[in-house]
Enzyme design. Sequence first.
Site, mmCIF file in Angstrom:
data_model
loop_
_atom_site.group_PDB
_atom_site.id
_atom_site.type_symbol
_atom_site.label_atom_id
_atom_site.label_comp_id
_atom_site.label_asym_id
_atom_site.label_seq_id
_atom_site.Cartn_x
_atom_site.Cartn_y
_atom_site.Cartn_z
ATOM 1 N N ILE A 27 0.835 -1.203 0.000
ATOM 2 C CA ILE A 27 0.000 0.000 0.000
ATOM 3 C C ILE A 27 0.868 1.251 0.000
ATOM 4 C CG2 ILE A 27 -1.737 1.317 1.268
ATOM 5 C CD1 ILE A 27 -2.888 -1.328 2.248
ATOM 6 N N ASP A 72 12.626 3.571 12.009
ATOM 7 C CA ASP A 72 11.604 2.916 12.821
ATOM 8 C C ASP A 72 10.674 4.014 13.312
ATOM 9 O OD1 ASP A 72 10.025 1.703 14.739
ATOM 10 O OD2 ASP A 72 11.687 0.899 15.911
ATOM 11 N N TYR A 165 -5.900 -3.924 17.618
ATOM 12 C CA TYR A 165 -5.831 -3.173 16.362
ATOM 13 C C TYR A 165 -7.039 -2.242 16.232
ATOM 14 C CZ TYR A 165 -5.182 -2.552 11.273
ATOM 15 O OH TYR A 165 -4.980 -2.046 10.018
ATOM 16 N N LYS A 169 -6.652 1.792 15.871
ATOM 17 C CA LYS A 169 -7.144 2.497 14.691
ATOM 18 C C LYS A 169 -8.315 3.415 15.050
ATOM 19 C CE LYS A 169 -4.376 0.994 11.451
ATOM 20 N NZ LYS A 169 -3.341 1.899 10.887
ATOM 21 N N ALA A 199 -5.898 -6.428 -1.119
ATOM 22 C CA ALA A 199 -5.097 -7.561 -1.594
ATOM 23 C C ALA A 199 -3.628 -7.189 -1.613
ATOM 24 C CB ALA A 199 -5.564 -7.974 -2.985
#
Length: 258
Positions: A27, A72, A165, A169, A199
Site C-alpha cells: 500500500i 523505525d 488493532y 485504529k 489484496a
Amino acid sequence: MNIPDAAAPLASLAGKRAAVTGASGDIGRAIALSLAAAGADVALLARRRERLEALAGELQALGRRAAVLPVDVTDGEAVASAAASASEQLGPIDILVNNAGGARFLAPALDIAEGGWNKTVALNLTAPFLCAQAFGGPMVERGGGAIVNVGSVAGLRHLAGMSAYTAAKGGLFAQTRALAREWAPHGVRVNAVAPGFVATSGWDSFNPDEVTAASELSIPLGRWATPAEVAGPVAFLASDAASYITGTTLIIDGGMLA
C-alpha cells in the site's frame, strides 16, 4: 493561510513534496507512486532500505525526486531526524501520509499479552502522532500542509481477533479529528482513510473468502481492493482538490459497512 481561488485539477500535486511512512509495503508503494504520478517529490520512510531504494528508482523514472529514509517510526528521535533529513533533501514537506501500521496478530481479547497490545498501539497510534509532530510542526509554522492517516475499517467496527488493532485504529481516527481542529487555523488539513480488505502480500497465506467470512461482513462490490484503490483517495485528500475537507475519514471498503 493558503486558500485556492479556483478549482484545482483533481489530485494535482505539482510542485509538492510528500513523505510516506511504511513505503516499503504494497500500500505504501502504491501511495508513493500515486503521489509521484500527480507531480509530487516523495520522501520514503520504512525500515527496509533495499525496498525503498528500488521504489526510489521507480519514482525517479517518473521524473520525480525521491529521498530514501530508513527509520523505525515508533522511535521519536529517529522520526524527528528523518523529518529533518527529508526537508534537507527535498525542501519543506507539504504532505505527510501516515501509512505505516498493521495487525501483527489475531487473538481473542483475553489472550492478548501486554507486550502485544503495546506494540500494536505503538505502531498504529503512537507512531502516527510522532510523525504528525515531526512533519506537522513545520507545516503549522509555514501556514499550510496536509496529513492523511491510513486507518482501517477495523477502527470503525470490530473485526474478529483484532481488539488491540481496533482500539489503535479507532484512536487514530480520534487523533485525526483532534489535530484537524487544532491545526485548521494554521492551514493544515488532517484527514484519514479507512480501507477494508486490501489484496497485499501480507495476506498471501490466507484464503480471502475465509477471511471475509470471519469478519462477518460481506463486500457488496464482491472483491478486495487493490493497493492502487487506496492510493487514489489518499492522493485526493492530499491535494488542493480537497482544500475544504479536514477532520474526515473516507471509507474505502467496497460497501462493507453500508
